[in-house]
Design an enzyme around this catalytic site. Structure first.
Site, PDB file in Angstrom:
ATOM      1  N   SER A  50       0.817  -1.210   0.000  1.00 49.35           N
ATOM      2  CA  SER A  50       0.000   0.000   0.000  1.00 49.35           C
ATOM      3  C   SER A  50       0.852   1.260   0.000  1.00 49.35           C
ATOM      4  O   SER A  50       1.967   1.292   0.543  1.00 49.35           O
ATOM      5  CB  SER A  50      -0.907   0.006   1.236  1.00 49.35           C
ATOM      6  OG  SER A  50      -1.547   1.253   1.396  1.00 49.35           O
ATOM      7  N   TYR A  79      -2.841   5.081  -3.992  1.00 48.98           N
ATOM      8  CA  TYR A  79      -3.949   5.989  -3.744  1.00 48.98           C
ATOM      9  C   TYR A  79      -3.685   7.271  -4.523  1.00 48.98           C
ATOM     10  O   TYR A  79      -2.529   7.669  -4.691  1.00 48.98           O
ATOM     11  CB  TYR A  79      -4.078   6.301  -2.254  1.00 48.98           C
ATOM     12  CG  TYR A  79      -4.501   5.124  -1.416  1.00 48.98           C
ATOM     13  CD1 TYR A  79      -5.811   4.677  -1.425  1.00 48.98           C
ATOM     14  CD2 TYR A  79      -3.590   4.452  -0.604  1.00 48.98           C
ATOM     15  CE1 TYR A  79      -6.209   3.590  -0.660  1.00 48.98           C
ATOM     16  CE2 TYR A  79      -3.974   3.369   0.169  1.00 48.98           C
ATOM     17  CZ  TYR A  79      -5.287   2.946   0.133  1.00 48.98           C
ATOM     18  OH  TYR A  79      -5.679   1.880   0.881  1.00 48.98           O
ATOM     19  N   THR A  85      -6.355   2.594  -6.482  1.00 53.52           N
ATOM     20  CA  THR A  85      -7.480   2.393  -5.575  1.00 53.52           C
ATOM     21  C   THR A  85      -8.483   3.529  -5.720  1.00 53.52           C
ATOM     22  O   THR A  85      -8.157   4.688  -5.467  1.00 53.52           O
ATOM     23  CB  THR A  85      -6.992   2.303  -4.119  1.00 53.52           C
ATOM     24  OG1 THR A  85      -6.022   1.254  -4.041  1.00 53.52           O
ATOM     25  CG2 THR A  85      -8.136   2.012  -3.177  1.00 53.52           C
ATOM     26  N   LYS A 112      -8.763  -0.905  -8.661  1.00 53.41           N
ATOM     27  CA  LYS A 112      -9.220  -1.568  -7.425  1.00 53.41           C
ATOM     28  C   LYS A 112     -10.391  -0.785  -6.843  1.00 53.41           C
ATOM     29  O   LYS A 112     -10.299   0.432  -6.668  1.00 53.41           O
ATOM     30  CB  LYS A 112      -8.083  -1.643  -6.413  1.00 53.41           C
ATOM     31  CG  LYS A 112      -8.426  -2.404  -5.144  1.00 53.41           C
ATOM     32  CD  LYS A 112      -7.202  -2.482  -4.237  1.00 53.41           C
ATOM     33  CE  LYS A 112      -7.494  -3.315  -2.996  1.00 53.41           C
ATOM     34  NZ  LYS A 112      -8.469  -2.644  -2.100  1.00 53.41           N
ATOM     35  N   HIS A 126     -13.531  -2.316  -0.321  1.00 58.09           N
ATOM     36  CA  HIS A 126     -12.619  -1.848   0.729  1.00 58.09           C
ATOM     37  C   HIS A 126     -12.993  -2.437   2.091  1.00 58.09           C
ATOM     38  O   HIS A 126     -13.033  -1.737   3.107  1.00 58.09           O
ATOM     39  CB  HIS A 126     -12.599  -0.317   0.793  1.00 58.09           C
ATOM     40  CG  HIS A 126     -11.246   0.233   1.141  1.00 58.09           C
ATOM     41  ND1 HIS A 126     -10.291   0.543   0.190  1.00 58.09           N
ATOM     42  CD2 HIS A 126     -10.672   0.508   2.332  1.00 58.09           C
ATOM     43  CE1 HIS A 126      -9.205   0.991   0.786  1.00 58.09           C
ATOM     44  NE2 HIS A 126      -9.404   0.976   2.085  1.00 58.09           N
TER      45      HIS A 126
END
Length: 287
Positions: free
Chosen positions: A24, A49, A75, A167, A191
């Site tokens: 991540s 992100y 994401t 995602k 999520h």
């Protein structure tokens, strides 16, 4: 938060088991350090992100490319911080408020508490080394891009230039649109059910999305994968693979890398047993 070994424990076990590891943007271990524990011969994915700062997005993609990551997962379902009611009921907050209930629970788990108290404060290793990772909601609300559009997605695709997953997909039409905007993989996820209230469970939309994108597109599903039978169901309904989160995090919190290894072994054993009882010798037969 889970264990001082953090992502290094998970990456090391993934390497042992020949599994893909996804890191991540908000990890407490750097892109480069994870690459040292998960060799170039094995697939690695960087979960990106979308930040307001395009320069930061570009730098993260460059770091992943330099460290030998094979793919990026953009994401799309955390541009706003969800109203996580379960966290409120359990007294969980970021940063922690150290309520009486939390202190009592910490005393009941001395190994985890000792690990937490005797190690340095964890930080966001890839984006803000000086910001304690406990300040997650503060950071997300101020740094993530809430006006995320398909144009930004196309820009990420052009910047990365390689394998790219979207995602957070839970609709068939969005899956098709993602392919039209440069994505090669569809990652079905809500999520962990912690963002949009009443969002559909990923398993309930999996078959519809597979039918919409066809047999040749890679489809990943996560969300609620806690048993080997969950993996079998997802594969049977059209997923090429699944993502696991809570299942291995329980192991990580309980015992670091040993706990992660135990959790993965349990999933593997349950999947093999389920396949045997279903009369499937390979995952290809299961699909």
């Amino acid at each position: 938060m889970w264990h001082t070994e953090g992502e290094l424990a998970s990456a090391s076990v993934a390497a042992e088991k020949n599994m893909l590891f996804s890191l991540s943007s908000l990890a407490t271990t750097s892109i480069a350090d994870v690459a040292k524990h998960h060799p170039a011969s094995l697939p690695k994915c960087f979960q990106l992100y979308l930040f307001k700062d395009r320069g930061l997005n570009r730098d993260l993609l460059a770091a992943a490319r330099e460290a030998g990551y094979d793919a990026v997962a953009l994401t799309a379902d955390l541009t706003w911080f969800g109203n996580r009611e379960r966290d409120k009921r359990n007294g969980f907050s970021v940063p922690p408020d150290y309520s009486v209930k939390q202190i009592v629970e910490a005393i009941k788990r001395p190994a985890w508490t000792w690990d937490y108290l005797t190690n340095p404060t964890y930080t966001y290793a890839n984006i803000a080394n000086d910001l304690p990772a406990e300040a997650m909601s503060y950071y997300i609300n101020r740094q993530f891009a809430p006006d995320f559009t398909w144009q930004e997605a196309e820009w990420i695709a052009s910047e990365w230039g390689g394998q790219l997953a979207l995602k957070g997909v839970v609709r068939a039409d969005d899956a098709v649109k993602a392919l039209d905007h440069g994505f090669s993989t569809i990652w079905i996820s809500n999520h962990g059910g912690r963002q949009l209230e009443t969002a559909p469970p990923p398993i309930s939309v999996l078959q519809e999305i597979r039918d919409a994108v066809g047999d040749d597109v890679e489809v990943i599903m996560d969300g609620g994968v806690m048993r080997g039978t969950d993996i079998a169901k997802a594969l049977a309904l059209g997923a090429n693979s699944v993502g696991i989160g809570k299942a291995y995090l329980y192991g990580l919190a309980a015992g670091g890398s040993r706990g992660v290894r135990r959790a993965v072994d349990m999933l593997d054993d349950e999947l093999r047993r389920a396949m045997g009882l279903l009369g499937c010798r390979t995952t290809k037969e299961l699909r």
